[in-house]
Scaffold this motif. Structure first.
Motif, mmCIF file in Angstrom:
data_model
loop_
_atom_site.group_PDB
_atom_site.id
_atom_site.type_symbol
_atom_site.label_atom_id
_atom_site.label_comp_id
_atom_site.label_asym_id
_atom_site.label_seq_id
_atom_site.Cartn_x
_atom_site.Cartn_y
_atom_site.Cartn_z
ATOM 1 N N VAL A 288 69.616 13.242 52.647
ATOM 2 C CA VAL A 288 69.336 11.834 52.391
ATOM 3 C C VAL A 288 68.783 11.662 50.979
ATOM 4 C CG1 VAL A 288 68.012 9.813 53.115
ATOM 5 C CG2 VAL A 288 68.909 11.389 54.826
ATOM 6 N N ALA A 289 67.866 12.536 50.595
ATOM 7 C CA ALA A 289 67.282 12.471 49.251
ATOM 8 C C ALA A 289 68.369 12.648 48.186
ATOM 9 C CB ALA A 289 66.204 13.538 49.102
ATOM 10 N N ALA A 290 69.329 13.529 48.450
ATOM 11 C CA ALA A 290 70.422 13.766 47.496
ATOM 12 C C ALA A 290 71.284 12.514 47.354
ATOM 13 C CB ALA A 290 71.266 14.950 47.969
ATOM 14 N N ARG A 291 71.561 11.843 48.453
ATOM 15 C CA ARG A 291 72.355 10.614 48.408
ATOM 16 C C ARG A 291 71.648 9.540 47.564
ATOM 17 N NH1 ARG A 291 74.164 12.766 53.253
ATOM 18 N NH2 ARG A 291 76.264 12.126 53.945
ATOM 19 N N ILE A 292 70.362 9.387 47.810
ATOM 20 C CA ILE A 292 69.594 8.379 47.077
ATOM 21 C C ILE A 292 69.578 8.704 45.590
ATOM 22 C CG2 ILE A 292 67.290 7.401 46.742
ATOM 23 C CD1 ILE A 292 66.832 7.801 49.761
ATOM 24 N N ASP A 293 69.392 9.981 45.268
ATOM 25 C CA ASP A 293 69.355 10.408 43.861
ATOM 26 C C ASP A 293 70.691 10.141 43.181
ATOM 27 O OD1 ASP A 293 67.977 11.823 41.668
ATOM 28 O OD2 ASP A 293 69.558 13.327 41.972
ATOM 29 N N ARG A 294 71.786 10.464 43.872
ATOM 30 C CA ARG A 294 73.115 10.239 43.296
ATOM 31 C C ARG A 294 73.372 8.748 43.090
ATOM 32 N NH1 ARG A 294 76.024 12.271 47.168
ATOM 33 N NH2 ARG A 294 76.704 10.292 48.086
ATOM 34 N N ALA A 295 73.002 7.938 44.080
ATOM 35 C CA ALA A 295 73.240 6.498 43.975
ATOM 36 C C ALA A 295 72.392 5.883 42.864
ATOM 37 C CB ALA A 295 72.913 5.839 45.312
ATOM 38 N N MET A 296 71.175 6.345 42.682
ATOM 39 C CA MET A 296 70.314 5.811 41.630
ATOM 40 C C MET A 296 70.874 6.126 40.251
ATOM 41 S SD MET A 296 68.014 4.126 43.149
ATOM 42 C CE MET A 296 66.934 3.787 41.774
#
Length: 309
Positions: A288-296
């Motif tokens: 989940v953290a990776a998804r948020i980082d990529r989207a940001m």
């Protein structure tokens, strides 16, 4: 002139009569229950003499009332033991005082060896000190289970003055009593701790269920983890924790899938918001953290592009 001294004597006698404390006699109207209650009140106020006198009068009036006789015996027994306790403490302090004086008299006898009076005093005091041993041993025996501090003082003092089999045996019994008391205290403490643990466990279980009802899943998990730290083998707590974790994982999976769908539709900010909701449920999810980082990072590039002229 003789009248004045006579009048003065009459006044003094009247005054003495007035200050004499007496217990009111039991009237015929008094019932046994009222009389007993009055005696018990006096007993609680430590007015033993008045209580006994009142019961004496009551026993004469109501000889068939057994409770009065029993209460009278109880009060006298307690009264005698209280007096004995004070007398024995006086014995302890008198003996300690005498014991502390003797070394000074011994020094004086050394300084003035020809003084027969000093030698006589020293011999008298030593004999007097040894004479206290019998009373001290009796004190230790009487108070062994009533006032252990006093019993120990008496026995220890007797042993220091003149060691005997009696004093050694008494000190052994006192040590055994101390050990038994400590075991009892440890047992009582263990019971209290167990009761306290049970109360804390019950509180945490209720709290976790309330948090689960409010959909506060992370809080419920935290409460159940504290419960299992307190009671590691709690089957109910473990089962509920597994249930809550499964519920959390299912919610997180759905939120991730929903966020992925939004991301594919290029609703990136909405996707980030959904993923952040999933992250709040399970802070340990690296995916989940990776998804948020990529989207940001994507959002940051989009903002840079929008700034270009």
């Amino acid at each position: 002139m003789k009248i004045l001294p006579i009048l003065l004597l009459v006044v003094l006698l009247a005054g003495c009569s007035a200050i004499t404390t007496t217990v009111s006699p039991v009237t015929k109207a008094t019932t046994p229950s009222v009389l007993i209650k009055q005696a018990e009140t006096l007993y609680k106020q430590e007015q033993w003499h008045k209580a006994v006198a009142l019961l004496d009068a009551g026993v004469n009036q109501f000889p068939e009332e057994r409770r009065m006789v029993e209460l009278r015996s109880e009060i006298i027994r307690d009264w005698e033991m209280r007096k004995r306790n004070k007398e024995d403490w006086i014995l302890v302090y008198e003996t300690l005082s005498l014991k502390e004086k003797i070394p000074y008299l011994e020094d004086l006898a050394t300084i003035d060896p020809e003084n027969l009076i000093t030698k006589s005093r020293l011999l008298f005091w030593k004999n007097l000190l040894e004479s206290k041993v019998t009373g001290l041993i009796a004190c230790g025996s009487v108070h062994l289970h009533l006032d252990q501090a006093l019993a120990e003082e008496c026995a220890t003092l007797a042993e220091k003055i003149k060691p005997t089999e009696e004093s050694a045996h008494l000190l052994k019994k006192i040590k055994q009593s101390h050990a038994a008391q400590k075991r009892t205290e440890r047992s009582e403490q263990a019971v209290r701790e167990k009761q306290n643990t049970a109360q804390q466990r019950e509180h945490l279980m209720k709290l976790a269920r309330a948090q689960l009802s409010d959909d506060a899943i992370p809080d419920a998990i935290a409460s159940l983890n504290r419960l299992l730290e307190l009671v590691p083998d709690d089957a109910e707590g473990r089962a509920l924790l597994d249930q809550v974790i499964q519920l959390r994982d299912e919610k997180v999976t759905r939120l991730i899938a929903f966020g992925d769908a939004l991301y594919r539709e290029e609703q990136i900010e909405q996707a980030v918001s959904v993923w952040e909701s999933a992250e709040k449920l399970d802070m340990g999810r690296q995916d989940v953290a990776a998804r948020i980082d990529r989207a940001m990072k994507v959002l940051e590039r989009l903002r840079e592009i929008q700034k270009q002229p």
